[in-house]
Scaffold this active site. Structure first.
Site, PDB file in Angstrom:
ATOM      1  N   CYS A 187       0.841  -1.201   0.000  1.00  0.00           N
ATOM      2  CA  CYS A 187       0.000   0.000   0.000  1.00  0.00           C
ATOM      3  C   CYS A 187       0.879   1.255   0.000  1.00  0.00           C
ATOM      4  O   CYS A 187       0.637   2.201  -0.763  1.00  0.00           O
ATOM      5  CB  CYS A 187      -0.926  -0.026   1.214  1.00  0.00           C
ATOM      6  SG  CYS A 187      -2.131   1.300   1.235  1.00  0.00           S
ATOM      7  N   CYS A 188       1.919   1.254   0.841  1.00  0.00           N
ATOM      8  CA  CYS A 188       2.842   2.402   0.887  1.00  0.00           C
ATOM      9  C   CYS A 188       3.524   2.595  -0.460  1.00  0.00           C
ATOM     10  O   CYS A 188       3.749   3.726  -0.898  1.00  0.00           O
ATOM     11  CB  CYS A 188       3.920   2.183   1.951  1.00  0.00           C
ATOM     12  SG  CYS A 188       3.438   2.661   3.609  1.00  0.00           S
ATOM     13  N   CYS A 206      -0.653   8.174   7.482  1.00  0.00           N
ATOM     14  CA  CYS A 206      -2.012   7.912   7.016  1.00  0.00           C
ATOM     15  C   CYS A 206      -2.933   7.619   8.202  1.00  0.00           C
ATOM     16  O   CYS A 206      -2.502   7.013   9.196  1.00  0.00           O
ATOM     17  CB  CYS A 206      -2.011   6.737   6.044  1.00  0.00           C
ATOM     18  SG  CYS A 206      -1.261   7.129   4.454  1.00  0.00           S
ATOM     19  N   CYS A 215      -3.203   4.067   9.673  1.00  0.00           N
ATOM     20  CA  CYS A 215      -1.919   3.478  10.087  1.00  0.00           C
ATOM     21  C   CYS A 215      -1.227   4.272  11.189  1.00  0.00           C
ATOM     22  O   CYS A 215      -0.052   4.029  11.490  1.00  0.00           O
ATOM     23  CB  CYS A 215      -0.989   3.360   8.882  1.00  0.00           C
ATOM     24  SG  CYS A 215      -1.660   2.321   7.580  1.00  0.00           S
ATOM     25  N   CYS A 233      14.675  -9.458   6.189  1.00  0.00           N
ATOM     26  CA  CYS A 233      15.808  -9.029   5.364  1.00  0.00           C
ATOM     27  C   CYS A 233      16.620  -7.907   6.009  1.00  0.00           C
ATOM     28  O   CYS A 233      17.562  -7.409   5.405  1.00  0.00           O
ATOM     29  CB  CYS A 233      15.317  -8.613   3.983  1.00  0.00           C
ATOM     30  SG  CYS A 233      14.464  -9.957   3.139  1.00  0.00           S
TER      31      CYS A 233
END
Lengths: 249, 109
Positions: A117-118, A206, A209, A234
């Protein structure tokens, strides 16, 4: 004018202890008008205040993800009027956004994580915003995230977007300021600020979030709180990440 | 030009998920042979060469690439950007590029 990429590290060392205004002044002098201030509708307003007082040619851009709080949108426009500046607002690419929503709904980030989404709502418009620029100025600070931002230099070759075809320098004039110093600047100079800060938000992004934090919590705990920070497989420092416990680092 | 890829190796000996995907991406497009060296960041070993290199260059996540040429050292965290920049491939769309980078790596937006 522009800085020789080979001298960036030395420049960062030279300016590391300088006042943020000196760094903003240097950045505009070297790169104006091909430099942009990234304004998220939060504390980065301080950079606009500094740049406006310094003068020179610079751009200001914001990313309207489509999910910002109404207060943030109103604040962006208030800043535009207050400083009598143009703010270039970038929006997500309609086709990519419609595809994401059609396939995964409006709240996919709660189940799939926030990154896709980002990428569509924030990173893609950022790529377009940065395309005409040779440098940009951000409001990121070391104390915003001790785990991942502790080594931010005041100036660097952009670690994500710099390339041989597009040299891009990133200035972080507030890197060594604390939140306390930043708010002292805002109050002393009566800089306008987003009203959400008065409602307990310490990090504004947002609406779905972001949530208010209490004084004992670090500001990043107000972002993507449903995700496990330590699960970032990662991450090169994954083995060293200290998990938040009881609201403390 | 010399290209180094930094990959993360998990405790069980496997590549991290993204490292595996990017390696496969390079292989499928015939670019794997263009990588001159692989440096490993070992999970739970902050002294491993990949972790040390990441710290020096300010990179937080694997994989990433370091290209050395006459202009010095250039770091790429996006494989798409590496390919279009160094292997003379057509530019990817901004959506493809955006999906190829980790938004958490971009401070200041």
């Amino acid at each position: 004018m522009s800085v020789d990429p080979k001298t960036i590290a030395a420049l960062a060392a030279e300016y590391a202890t300088r006042d943020p205004r000196d760094i903003v002044e240097f950045a505009i002098r070297e790169y104006g008008p091909d430099i942009g201030i990234s304004f998220s509708g939060a504390e980065s307003v301080v950079l606009i205040d500094m740049a406006s007082k310094i003068g020179g040619k610079f751009r200001v851009f914001s990313l309207d993800t489509g999910r910002l709080h109404p207060e943030t949108l109103q604040f962006i426009d208030r800043v535009r009027r207050h400083y009598a500046i143009r703010i270039d607002v970038y929006y997500p690419q309609a086709e990519a956004l419609e595809k994401l929503v059609r396939e995964k709904g409006l709240f996919s980030f709660y189940t799939d994580g926030h990154k896709e989404c980002c990428a569509i709502r924030k990173v893609e418009p950022l790529l377009r915003a940065l395309k005409p620029l040779n440098a940009w100025i951000t409001g990121q600070r070391k104390d915003q995230s001790p785990g991942t931002r502790s080594a931010i230099p005041v100036v660097q070759l952009d670690p994500t977007f710099n390339s041989a075809k597009h040299r891009l320098v990133k200035f972080n004039p507030l890197a060594n300021w604390t939140g306390k110093q930043l708010w002292a600047y805002i109050r002393e100079r009566e800089v306008p600020y987003n009203p959400l800060f008065e409602r307990g938000y310490s990090s504004i992004g947002c609406e779905p979030c972001t949530r208010p934090t209490n004084p004992s919590q670090h500001e990043r705990e107000g972002r993507w709180w449903w995700e496990d920070e330590t699960a970032k497989e990662c991450g090169l420092h994954a083995g060293n990440v200290t998990k938040f416990q009881d609201g403390n680092l | 030009m010399h290209i180094t890829m930094v990959k993360k190796r998990m405790r069980d000996g496997s590549d991290c998920r993204k490292c595996g995907e990017v390696t496969e991406h390079l292989r499928q497009r015939g670019f794997w042979d263009r990588i001159d060296a692989v440096v490993w960041a070992q999970e739970d070993d902050p002294t491993s060469p990949g972790v040390v290199l990441g710290e020096r260059l300010g990179v937080e996540t694997a994989p990433f690439f370091v290209v050395r040429d006459d202009d010095g050292e250039t770091v790429y965290t996006s494989v798409l950007r590496l390919i279009q920049d160094r292997f003379d491939q057509a530019d990817a769309s901004t959506v493809e590029e955006a999906l190829d980078v980790d938004p958490d790596d971009i401070g200041g937006i």
